[in-house]
Enzyme design. Sequence first.
Site, PDB file in Angstrom:
ATOM      1  N   PHE A 163      71.119   3.507 -28.583  1.00 52.32           N
ATOM      2  CA  PHE A 163      69.672   3.717 -28.614  1.00 52.32           C
ATOM      3  C   PHE A 163      69.172   3.872 -27.172  1.00 52.32           C
ATOM      4  O   PHE A 163      68.221   3.227 -26.744  1.00 52.32           O
ATOM      5  CB  PHE A 163      68.975   2.543 -29.301  1.00 52.32           C
ATOM      6  CG  PHE A 163      69.419   2.334 -30.731  1.00 52.32           C
ATOM      7  CD1 PHE A 163      69.030   3.210 -31.736  1.00 52.32           C
ATOM      8  CD2 PHE A 163      70.262   1.285 -31.060  1.00 52.32           C
ATOM      9  CE1 PHE A 163      69.454   3.048 -33.046  1.00 52.32           C
ATOM     10  CE2 PHE A 163      70.693   1.102 -32.379  1.00 52.32           C
ATOM     11  CZ  PHE A 163      70.290   1.989 -33.374  1.00 52.32           C
ATOM     12  N   LEU A 164      69.894   4.715 -26.430  1.00 54.08           N
ATOM     13  CA  LEU A 164      69.589   4.868 -25.007  1.00 54.08           C
ATOM     14  C   LEU A 164      68.622   6.009 -24.779  1.00 54.08           C
ATOM     15  O   LEU A 164      68.877   7.126 -25.210  1.00 54.08           O
ATOM     16  CB  LEU A 164      70.875   5.176 -24.227  1.00 54.08           C
ATOM     17  CG  LEU A 164      72.052   4.233 -24.452  1.00 54.08           C
ATOM     18  CD1 LEU A 164      73.288   4.779 -23.764  1.00 54.08           C
ATOM     19  CD2 LEU A 164      71.708   2.849 -23.928  1.00 54.08           C
TER      20      LEU A 164
ATOM     21  N   CYS B 213      68.383  14.687 -28.524  1.00 54.33           N
ATOM     22  CA  CYS B 213      68.568  13.834 -29.707  1.00 54.33           C
ATOM     23  C   CYS B 213      67.619  14.163 -30.858  1.00 54.33           C
ATOM     24  O   CYS B 213      68.068  14.422 -31.967  1.00 54.33           O
ATOM     25  CB  CYS B 213      68.420  12.369 -29.326  1.00 54.33           C
ATOM     26  SG  CYS B 213      69.749  11.823 -28.266  1.00 54.33           S
TER      27      CYS B 213
ATOM     28  N   LEU C  67      53.083   6.778 -29.122  1.00 54.26           N
ATOM     29  CA  LEU C  67      51.812   7.368 -29.549  1.00 54.26           C
ATOM     30  C   LEU C  67      51.221   8.195 -28.420  1.00 54.26           C
ATOM     31  O   LEU C  67      50.016   8.391 -28.350  1.00 54.26           O
ATOM     32  CB  LEU C  67      50.834   6.266 -29.970  1.00 54.26           C
ATOM     33  CG  LEU C  67      51.162   5.533 -31.286  1.00 54.26           C
ATOM     34  CD1 LEU C  67      50.153   4.412 -31.530  1.00 54.26           C
ATOM     35  CD2 LEU C  67      51.173   6.494 -32.470  1.00 54.26           C
TER      36      LEU C  67
HETATM   37  C1  UDX Z   1      65.884   9.254 -27.977  1.00 51.83           C
HETATM   38  C2  UDX Z   1      65.723   7.842 -28.602  1.00 51.83           C
HETATM   39  O1  UDX Z   1      64.515   7.248 -28.133  1.00 51.83           O
HETATM   40  C3  UDX Z   1      66.910   6.992 -28.249  1.00 51.83           C
HETATM   41  O2  UDX Z   1      66.774   5.706 -28.842  1.00 51.83           O
HETATM   42  C4  UDX Z   1      68.111   7.721 -28.807  1.00 51.83           C
HETATM   43  O3  UDX Z   1      69.241   6.987 -28.771  1.00 51.83           O
HETATM   44  C5  UDX Z   1      68.270   9.057 -28.114  1.00 51.83           C
HETATM   45  O4  UDX Z   1      67.114   9.818 -28.408  1.00 51.83           O
HETATM   46  P1  UDX Z   1      65.513  10.391 -25.613  1.00 51.83           P
HETATM   47  O5  UDX Z   1      65.755  11.677 -26.348  1.00 51.83           O
HETATM   48  O6  UDX Z   1      66.210  10.138 -24.335  1.00 51.83           O
HETATM   49  O7  UDX Z   1      65.858   9.153 -26.569  1.00 51.83           O
HETATM   50  O8  UDX Z   1      63.942  10.357 -25.302  1.00 51.83           O
HETATM   51  P2  UDX Z   1      62.639   9.639 -25.878  1.00 51.83           P
HETATM   52  O9  UDX Z   1      62.050   8.806 -24.801  1.00 51.83           O
HETATM   53  O10 UDX Z   1      62.886   8.989 -27.166  1.00 51.83           O
HETATM   54  O11 UDX Z   1      61.688  10.930 -26.085  1.00 51.83           O
HETATM   55  C6  UDX Z   1      62.003  11.951 -27.038  1.00 51.83           C
HETATM   56  C7  UDX Z   1      60.987  13.063 -26.994  1.00 51.83           C
HETATM   57  O12 UDX Z   1      59.737  12.625 -27.533  1.00 51.83           O
HETATM   58  C8  UDX Z   1      60.659  13.585 -25.609  1.00 51.83           C
HETATM   59  O13 UDX Z   1      60.510  14.981 -25.635  1.00 51.83           O
HETATM   60  C9  UDX Z   1      59.366  12.896 -25.253  1.00 51.83           C
HETATM   61  O14 UDX Z   1      58.628  13.608 -24.288  1.00 51.83           O
HETATM   62  C10 UDX Z   1      58.686  12.862 -26.612  1.00 51.83           C
HETATM   63  N1  UDX Z   1      57.707  11.775 -26.757  1.00 51.83           N
HETATM   64  C11 UDX Z   1      58.084  10.481 -26.680  1.00 51.83           C
HETATM   65  C12 UDX Z   1      56.382  12.095 -27.003  1.00 51.83           C
HETATM   66  O15 UDX Z   1      56.035  13.263 -27.084  1.00 51.83           O
HETATM   67  N2  UDX Z   1      55.475  11.100 -27.163  1.00 51.83           N
HETATM   68  C13 UDX Z   1      55.828   9.780 -27.104  1.00 51.83           C
HETATM   69  O16 UDX Z   1      54.952   8.935 -27.285  1.00 51.83           O
HETATM   70  C14 UDX Z   1      57.157   9.470 -26.846  1.00 51.83           C
END
Ligand code: UDX
Length: 465
Positions: free
Chosen positions: A154-155, A285, A275
């Site tokens: 969950f990184l 991912c 949010l």
């Molecule tokens: C994700 C999961 O969070 C992690 O637990 C998993 O194991 C791998 O996939 P990651 O892809 O590194 O991690 O990024 P994350 O911080 O989860 O953001 C994912 C996407 O959602 C990004 O494009 C980010 O910009 C977007 N996002 C995130 C939003 O648009 N709004 C938010 O509030 C949070």
Amino acid sequence: MNVVCIGGGYVGCVTAVSFAVLGTKTTIVDINEEKINLLNSGKAPIYEPGIEQLIKQTIGNMLFATTEYDCIKEADIIFICVETPTASDGSADLSRVKKAAFEIGRNINKTKFTVIVNKSTVPVGTGDVVFAIIAEASGLKPDKDFAVVSNPEFLREGSALRDVFFPDRIVVGTNNQIAEEIMKKLYEPIVTRKNYSQLSAQYFYLKQYASDKYPIYFSTDVKTAEMIKYTANAFLAVKVSFINEIAMLCEKLGINVLEVAKGIGLDSRIGEKFLEVSPGWQGTCFPKDTSELYLTSKRYNQELTILKAAIDANWAMHRYVVEKIVNFLGCLNGKTIGILGLTFKPDTDDARRTQAQFIIPHLLSLGARIRVFDPQGMEMFKRFNPHLDIVYCNKGEDVAYMADCILLLTHWQEFKSLNWREMYRILKTPYILDARNFLSRSELEEAGFYYHGLGVGKNSGRPGR
Ligand code: UDX
């Protein structure tokens, strides 16, 4: 204990380094010689804040790197940390996982019990596939000589070290008692933080985020653990898509979505995280995991309609960004858009699949000229999008040159301290679309900019120049 991680990519590196830091001899095996050479010279083959320092401190004493699979013979625990990219039909491509399982089967030590851990994100049932491949290639008896465990990662890119040393939970799925004991022992230092205070003198990361909240070690069976991983990412994607749709409605109603998000996030059942309104989600991912889970639901004739809606809403959000620019500038033919941010989120150089990758071609198709800057992601973005006719700038300010719009797609902290007055001086139309609601609206408006966010209420009028 002796750990081997197959795959020296993002997950493999972070996992291996963390166990090495916590005192477990860990070896990374990767077929990519360049990656292994980098590791052996104390360099990180991935961009992740803090990791290079930890590699430097552990390589050659607790951390090892090689291209040879025979180190598998020494292993008590073998982590499969290879990529599972999206295949052409939208499902997860398991070829690398199967190859890793085959190599494990060929090299496994037949005189002791070995635990094989699937850390790669894999569809439900892959544990059984890995089990069968190893049994066939080794001739060993499953469950008696070895066990396959699911331990999803969950990184989050950009805060992976924090997530690995201070996780909310560790999910371990196994149907084998001995494997369960071995996994508990491996994770004990993280669950109890037993030696953290002692080790933190050496490894600064162990004290950086220290909190009172200890992680939960959650034991379950293999298939449930596999499903937890997909469900977690799908749920987070739904959450972001949901607030993004609310943002579009807020804009029509003249309401500030940031206040709405805060107001609902204070409810502990909802929570304030994930949010943040954005130009949609991307990355390595969310898109692949939502796609695979949705396909699985269709395959079992149990369609996940909410997930489908979240995926569709995400594409709509990418389009909405372009529509907002068109609404303001009118015809984009010959207009220049300066884009800040090419990575899918800040603090990563990962530009493989990003919002910009979809929004830029859309803008180009409408005749716009594009100038871009990203603090870390330019090289990778260029490599993955060689066909795009865009100008890569040397610094953030340069995207503003003769621009009709500045579009902020990624909320890199350093964009806050750009020389906005200088940018105002060199651009053509002082219009900013801040697609992360990140910059200071009042300061920019004071500087003469026409500021748009996403869903933040009424847009200000066109300033006189
Ligand atoms: C994700 C999961 O969070 C992690 O637990 C998993 O194991 C791998 O996939 P990651 O892809 O590194 O991690 O990024 P994350 O911080 O989860 O953001 C994912 C996407 O959602 C990004 O494009 C980010 O910009 C977007 N996002 C995130 C939003 O648009 N709004 C938010 O509030 C949070």
